[in-house]
Design an enzyme around this catalytic site. Structure first.
Site, PDB file in Angstrom:
ATOM      1  N   THR A  75      28.753  12.632   9.247  1.00 22.86           N
ATOM      2  CA  THR A  75      29.330  11.282   9.324  1.00 22.86           C
ATOM      3  C   THR A  75      29.342  10.652  10.724  1.00 22.86           C
ATOM      4  O   THR A  75      28.799   9.570  10.930  1.00 22.86           O
ATOM      5  CB  THR A  75      30.764  11.316   8.766  1.00 22.86           C
ATOM      6  N   HIS A 200      32.065  15.678  -2.026  1.00 27.19           N
ATOM      7  CA  HIS A 200      32.423  17.028  -1.557  1.00 27.19           C
ATOM      8  C   HIS A 200      33.235  17.763  -2.624  1.00 27.19           C
ATOM      9  O   HIS A 200      32.986  18.920  -2.928  1.00 27.19           O
ATOM     10  CB  HIS A 200      33.284  16.952  -0.286  1.00 27.19           C
ATOM     11  N   HIS A 244      24.618   9.087   5.016  1.00 26.87           N
ATOM     12  CA  HIS A 244      23.878  10.262   4.531  1.00 26.87           C
ATOM     13  C   HIS A 244      24.067  10.330   3.030  1.00 26.87           C
ATOM     14  O   HIS A 244      24.873   9.565   2.478  1.00 26.87           O
ATOM     15  CB  HIS A 244      24.391  11.560   5.186  1.00 26.87           C
ATOM     16  N   HIS A 349      26.618  17.815   2.953  1.00 25.81           N
ATOM     17  CA  HIS A 349      25.529  17.125   3.660  1.00 25.81           C
ATOM     18  C   HIS A 349      25.524  17.622   5.089  1.00 25.81           C
ATOM     19  O   HIS A 349      26.499  18.253   5.526  1.00 25.81           O
ATOM     20  CB  HIS A 349      25.747  15.605   3.602  1.00 25.81           C
TER      21      HIS A 349
HETATM   22  P1  AMP Z   1      32.298  14.372   6.893  1.00 26.02           P
HETATM   23  O1  AMP Z   1      33.036  15.596   7.318  1.00 26.02           O
HETATM   24  O2  AMP Z   1      31.012  14.206   7.650  1.00 26.02           O
HETATM   25  O3  AMP Z   1      32.150  14.287   5.441  1.00 26.02           O
HETATM   26  O4  AMP Z   1      33.222  13.143   7.360  1.00 26.02           O
HETATM   27  C1  AMP Z   1      33.806  12.233   6.468  1.00 26.02           C
HETATM   28  C2  AMP Z   1      35.211  11.945   6.849  1.00 26.02           C
HETATM   29  O5  AMP Z   1      35.263  11.170   8.051  1.00 26.02           O
HETATM   30  C3  AMP Z   1      35.917  11.118   5.806  1.00 26.02           C
HETATM   31  O6  AMP Z   1      36.845  11.908   5.106  1.00 26.02           O
HETATM   32  C4  AMP Z   1      36.633  10.032   6.585  1.00 26.02           C
HETATM   33  O7  AMP Z   1      37.992   9.920   6.218  1.00 26.02           O
HETATM   34  C5  AMP Z   1      36.477  10.444   8.035  1.00 26.02           C
HETATM   35  N1  AMP Z   1      36.350   9.273   8.890  1.00 26.02           N
HETATM   36  C6  AMP Z   1      35.554   8.212   8.698  1.00 26.02           C
HETATM   37  N2  AMP Z   1      35.709   7.276   9.652  1.00 26.02           N
HETATM   38  C7  AMP Z   1      36.626   7.755  10.497  1.00 26.02           C
HETATM   39  C8  AMP Z   1      37.235   7.265  11.697  1.00 26.02           C
HETATM   40  N3  AMP Z   1      36.897   6.074  12.197  1.00 26.02           N
HETATM   41  N4  AMP Z   1      38.144   8.045  12.304  1.00 26.02           N
HETATM   42  C9  AMP Z   1      38.476   9.251  11.789  1.00 26.02           C
HETATM   43  N5  AMP Z   1      37.951   9.774  10.662  1.00 26.02           N
HETATM   44  C10 AMP Z   1      37.050   9.042  10.021  1.00 26.02           C
HETATM   45 ZN    ZN Z   2      29.679  10.697   5.914  1.00 24.57          ZN
HETATM   46 ZN    ZN Z   3      31.115  14.236   4.031  1.00 26.76          ZN
END
Ligand code: AMP
Ligand code: ZN
Ligand code: ZN
Length: 411
Positions: A75, A200, A244, A349
């Site tokens: 992300t 997820h 992604h 991912h």
């Molecule tokens: P991932 O671990 O790559 O799946 O990251 C996704 C997570 O990033 C989601 O659960 C969102 O809540 C978090 N997220 C998205 N934008 C932000 C932000 N600006 N600050 C903190 N967390 C975020």
């Molecule tokens: Zn993401």
């Molecule tokens: Zn994710």
């Protein structure tokens, strides 16, 4: 006298001309762009027949078959790639969580203080480029939009809070779009996490993910309705992307690297599709052990990481990088609980950027874009130069994105 005339000619050719170029590149202040991110919205979710509102935008605008993320397809690295036009090794956010090995400081997306600390960020987000060109910007969430320092964040931004109601985010954008002309932002971002969260938790093929897809489509319908009510639908360029995709994972496809490296003193960073290992040693012993056990993942020394990943030049990348095959997960004893047992994730991912399951969506509709235009895969690093072109401003010269790869979608 003749000499003076010659000097005058030189002055006109080399000094006056650039001035003319500068005046030609005055921003088109009439352009409006709203960049929306649907986290983890895989490219083919659009083909499930449950997105009537997105279909309407696609019919009026541009749809790419898929939107290629940068590696690792996580992300924060990818939202920064989209907004700065750089690969993660260059914009600095190489993973959602990583350590500066020289100071021991850790960047992690859940740490507000570090996420707002501009020292981690090496790229220039579009809102900063816009600001330098006199364009006002606003964000209802985007990773790194709360960076500290006047130059680093949009003119208006919100502290990240995932519980904020989705329709109320749209209402706020609509309110910003009605600000008095002199204060009104022309570039906006919006962000939604639901497809990622459910991907997820339940896996990309689940009915819960279909619910999330339909929910984001409904919010898009609400956005279109609100924009029409305030008479902005025809002048706003809407770009919808995802950072992604998502793929099925299983406890049957988990490799505990700590079992392979029993007895070796190493440090593990990240888990699942990508793992980094620091050995604090000059020799190749750990690398050789991993190489002997290289099934369902690839092991690379940082120095021999294929160029294709664009993941070797950053000083915070560890000496050894492991990349799991699609659908496989690499764990250590600490992270295994997210992959095996009752709390195990069903989707993930982070894998190779060319695995189609990791690709997201790209939809663009509005006065800047072609109508009813379908194209192949677009790269997410090319969005930053695209935004610059729409606003008629110069992109940073040190980016990885290329306008020539994407400008054919413009009118
Ligand atoms: P991932 O671990 O790559 O799946 O990251 C996704 C997570 O990033 C989601 O659960 C969102 O809540 C978090 N997220 C998205 N934008 C932000 C932000 N600006 N600050 C903190 N967390 C975020
Ligand atoms: Zn993401
Ligand atoms: Zn994710």
């Amino acid at each position: 006298m003749k000499n003076k005339f010659f000097l005058l000619l030189l002055f006109i050719a080399f000094v006056a001309n650039p001035l003319k170029i500068v005046s030609q590149s005055q921003p088109k202040s009439d352009a409006y762009v709203l960049l929306i991110s649907f986290d983890g919205f895989r490219w083919d979710y659009l083909d499930r027949g449950i997105t009537p509102n997105l279909d309407k935008l696609i019919k009026k605008g541009v749809r790419a078959e898929s939107f290629r993320p940068a590696f690792p397809s996580k992300t924060f690295p990818n939202h920064l790639s989209i907004i700065s036009g750089m690969y993660p090794e260059n914009h600095g956010i190489i993973l959602n969580k990583f350590e500066n090995p020289y100071t021991g400081e850790v960047y992690r997306l859940s740490d507000r203080k570090e996420v707002s600390n501009p020292e981690w960020y090496l790229g220039e987000p579009f809102w900063t480029t816009a600001d330098r060109n006199g364009i006002k910007t606003a964000s209802f969430f985007w990773p790194a939009s709360s960076m500290k320092g006047k130059w680093h964040h949009p003119d208006i931004f919100k502290r990240y809070d995932k519980s904020v109601n989705y329709e109320s985010r749209v209402d706020t954008i609509a309110a910003w779009l009605q600000m008095p002309h002199k204060d009104r932002p022309h570039f906006y971002t919006l962000y939604y996490s639901l497809t990622d969260t459910y991907g997820h938790r339940y896996g990309p093929e689940s009915k819960e993910v279909n619910y999330a897809i339909a929910r984001l489509d409904t919010v898009t319908g609400y956005l279109i309705k609100r924009l029409k009510e305030i008479n902005m639908f025809d002048s706003l360029n809407i770009i919808i992307v995802s950072d992604h995709g998502m793929t099925d994972i299983s406890p049957e496809r988990v490799i505990n690297i700590e079992n392979i490296l029993k007895g070796y003193k190493v440090k593990y960073q990240s888990s699942g599709p990508v793992m980094m290992i620091s050995t604090h040693s000059e020799d190749d012993v750990v690398y050789n052990v991993l190489k002997k056990n290289e099934t369902h993942f690839k092991v690379y020394k940082k120095s021999e990481m294929p160029d294709y990943y664009f993941f070797d030049s950053n000083p915070f990348i560890s000496d050894i990088i492991l990349v799991a095959d699609l659908g496989w997960s690499l764990v250590d004893n600490r992270s295994i609980k997210s992959f095996v047992g009752k709390d195990a994730m069903k989707g993930n991912h982070g894998y190779d950027k060319d695995a189609l399951d990791m690709h997201g969506i790209f939809i663009a509709e509005g006065p800047a874009f072609k109508s009813g235009f379908r194209t192949g895969t677009i790269w997410n690093i090319d969005v930053y130069p695209l935004l610059c072109k729409i606003f008629n401003i110069s992109p940073r010269s040190n980016i990885d994105g290329k306008i020539e790869r994407i400008d054919f979608i413009l009118r």
